[in-house]
Motif scaffolding. Sequence first.
Motif, mmCIF file in Angstrom:
data_model
loop_
_atom_site.group_PDB
_atom_site.id
_atom_site.type_symbol
_atom_site.label_atom_id
_atom_site.label_comp_id
_atom_site.label_asym_id
_atom_site.label_seq_id
_atom_site.Cartn_x
_atom_site.Cartn_y
_atom_site.Cartn_z
ATOM 1 N N GLU A 63 38.689 20.156 26.887
ATOM 2 C CA GLU A 63 39.545 21.062 27.648
ATOM 3 C C GLU A 63 38.756 22.265 28.174
ATOM 4 O OE1 GLU A 63 42.035 18.469 25.292
ATOM 5 O OE2 GLU A 63 40.294 19.736 24.807
ATOM 6 N N ALA A 82 38.830 21.202 21.056
ATOM 7 C CA ALA A 82 39.124 21.482 22.474
ATOM 8 C C ALA A 82 37.859 21.558 23.329
ATOM 9 C CB ALA A 82 39.938 22.770 22.606
ATOM 10 N N GLU A 96 45.102 8.446 25.459
ATOM 11 C CA GLU A 96 44.813 9.873 25.580
ATOM 12 C C GLU A 96 44.326 10.407 24.244
ATOM 13 O OE1 GLU A 96 47.063 14.040 26.882
ATOM 14 O OE2 GLU A 96 48.132 12.129 26.890
ATOM 15 N N TYR A 129 38.810 11.179 31.823
ATOM 16 C CA TYR A 129 37.727 11.794 31.060
ATOM 17 C C TYR A 129 36.391 11.762 31.797
ATOM 18 C CZ TYR A 129 41.116 11.537 27.298
ATOM 19 O OH TYR A 129 42.254 11.686 26.534
ATOM 20 N N LYS A 168 43.021 13.908 22.021
ATOM 21 C CA LYS A 168 43.078 15.374 21.970
ATOM 22 C C LYS A 168 42.552 15.822 20.619
ATOM 23 C CE LYS A 168 46.148 19.321 22.739
ATOM 24 N NZ LYS A 168 45.333 19.842 23.849
ATOM 25 N N ASP A 172 43.062 26.404 25.802
ATOM 26 C CA ASP A 172 43.852 25.600 26.722
ATOM 27 C C ASP A 172 43.422 25.757 28.173
ATOM 28 O OD1 ASP A 172 44.589 28.243 26.732
ATOM 29 O OD2 ASP A 172 46.699 27.847 27.225
#
Length: 847
Positions: A640, A637, A631, A665, A633, A497
């Motif tokens: 991120e 990750a 969006e 992005y 996800k 994260d």
Amino acid sequence: MSYPQPSNPDDFNRVEDPCQVLVTLNSQIFLAKIWMKSCFQTNTYNFFCIGCTMQYPSSGNPYASLQESPECPEFSENVGCTFDDAADEMYLDIEEDLEGSTVVPDDEVRVDAPRSGMEFESVKELLGYYKKYAKQEGFGVRTQRTKRDDDGRPVYVTVGCARGGKYQPKHKDISKPRPTTKTDCKAKVNATLKQNEKWLVTTVENTHNHITVSPKKTRLLRSHKVLDEYSQRILELNDRAGIRMNKNYYSLVVDAGGFENLEFQEKDCRNFIDKSRHLRLGKGGGEALRVYFQRMRQKNDGFVYDIDVDDEGRLRNVFWADARCRASYECFGDVVTFDTTYLTNRYGMPFAPFIGVNHHGQSILLGAGLLSSEDTHTFIWLFRMWLDCMNGRAPKAIITDQDRAMKNAIALVFPGTRHRYCLWHIMRKLPEKLGSHSHFSSGLKSSIQAALYDSHTSTEFEERWGQLLDMYDLRENNWLKSLYEERTFWVPVYLKDVFWAGMSTTQRSESMNAFFDGYVHSGTTLKEFVDQFDNALRKKVEVETTADFNSINQTIPCVSPFNFEKQFQKVYTATKFKEFQKELMGLMCCNCTMVSQQGCISTFDILDEIAFDDCTKIVHYTVYYNEEECELKCTCALFEMRGILCRHALRVCQFKRISVLPERYVLDRWRKDEKRRYTLIPSSYDDCRASGDARRYEMVVKRCMKLATKISPSSERVNAFLRYVDDFDSKCDDEDVRRCNNSESTVVGHSSLTDKGKKLLSPHVVRGKGRPPIKRKVPPLEKLATKRKRKTTCRLIFENETTFLNSPASQLDEGVERDAGVGDMGTQNSVLTQGLPLGNDEMGDHF
């Protein structure tokens, strides 16, 4: 004209080599001249003339025949000289190589021998005259004695042969005497200052008790060596450019056309460079470092430094950052790596750089320090200095090695910063900590790696970790216990994260350390280290400038018809666009299936086919897509952590027919069209051309070089130019004489030194962490065996790592946190990375 004759004329005919005349005829140089004349006129001992058929008798006295022999008409006509002239010319050529000769070239005026009653305007003129005479005669000069009056003005001086005086041995071992030039030579001149301010030579002694050298060798005498300003300039510039002295000196040899055309040797160049460095850098201790920082502060208001001293006034810790580092932090200060595993200078002080990543994925310096210890107190001091320098703005994330003192200091100074351990350093310890386990190579190591890289959630990691502890009976292993307690600092699944800019290790710091390997070494002084550090940064800035130019001036073609590829092609730097293209190419191996939809959120299963060796494996990922906000996800990750959209999200964009991605992005961090203030700030202020004299010298040289190119084709222009230069040179000499006279008439008072504070002492030598070095003398055979064993161990470790890196787990990690920047993994402190066949970056990218 009569010639002296040998005591036995028969000796003349027994001479087979002209050089033996010196021995046969009592080493008389004038007899050598006679023999050379006869050899020039004849080709046999019967005296046949080379140029005609005339023959001379060989019996009787050969000197008589030489005295009465006519000149050869054919030879005189063809050559234009007599036998005497030709022999004299040959004699002069030979005499140049004879010790004790005093031949003066035609372009130089012969200097008369000194005599009593000669007058000179100054001591400098007297010394210059005697040096010319000494160079002509083949001996060196030194000032043997100087007597001064009450005002300190010289009134009596003795200048003599450099070999005067007696040898006084200063070493204790008399069985190994050192060579000496002293022969107690009495050759000298004495001069005294008269009332009319002129110097009068009172007594003269011109007889030497030793053999003088030939004119060609006088350039080797110390008093006749001259390192001109042009050569000094070339030497200093090449030294700053990092050119070694042997090549630096040889460039002057080539420029001069040979060693014989230089009035100095390589050791004189080395002495000059050492002195130049001393004047530029100081002695290298704490005081020189402080003076350097003060000078940088005067030239650059943005330069910040802090020096920590102990109670004795001895330097303990140092921190510095220039204006460019501080401005760079505004753009790239979100993620920082910090490492102290690089010992740099003669005091053993660890170099502690703060490193970030720029828009090209390159390492960029954000500040640096030199530490005397690696405890919590020292790190707190350094972190606080750095934080104050950056106006109190702490980084969002920091990567360090697994050090308890660093962890405590970061928790106190940067409480809101996410701290991460270097994963590569931890994995490198596996053979050391668990290598003795019977199943280490047969399953334990791969199980640990699978738990790290194949776990998508923290729950999954904890289950896998518990299973491997039970399977290999490692519940009581203290090292694994400590790692598990600190799992949030190093396990990738707990760090997904946070944005790490593509970094998962301290390799950025280590690559910066490796970059300085060519500039500093273990014997580098403090001041010299900072100065060379400055030179290394110039190279870093040039590399970044070149990357900026290539990104603007060149375009990487697209590999697909997708519009979002063109979107990134227009705005991203070349390095980051290549990373995006790599993910785009991986899109072909992904199979996308929508499994559910709740409102505006769609869930997709992505089956990524990963190939390794001759095998393939399907890895499952999940992508969530919010249609209202557009969006994406993914469970990998990648975006991120690295700021690059993964292939799984791109596959969903293809599935949903999304042609243009939202601006969220397209990170400003990777854009090539972003205007960044730090690029306008110079990287160095300690320029060798900073002085006015140096700038003017450089300007004159450049102008003369252009003029020389223009006028060199014409002899008339060259002669005219040289006449102008001679006239201007004479005018400058007259002005220098007048200025010198005015300065001598001025009364100079005593200068007083003001106490500017207590002198900063150099630091103590720092002993590194860990076990002290072994003082036992290791036999050569044991060294060789240890070296072979270390190489074998490193090879086995690398083979195991390579096998795992090609496994699905490593490929998964490659999709999660691939390191940015190629070739930034190198470190000299890693045992694992020394002597490996592949590049360090190939290993570091997977961790």
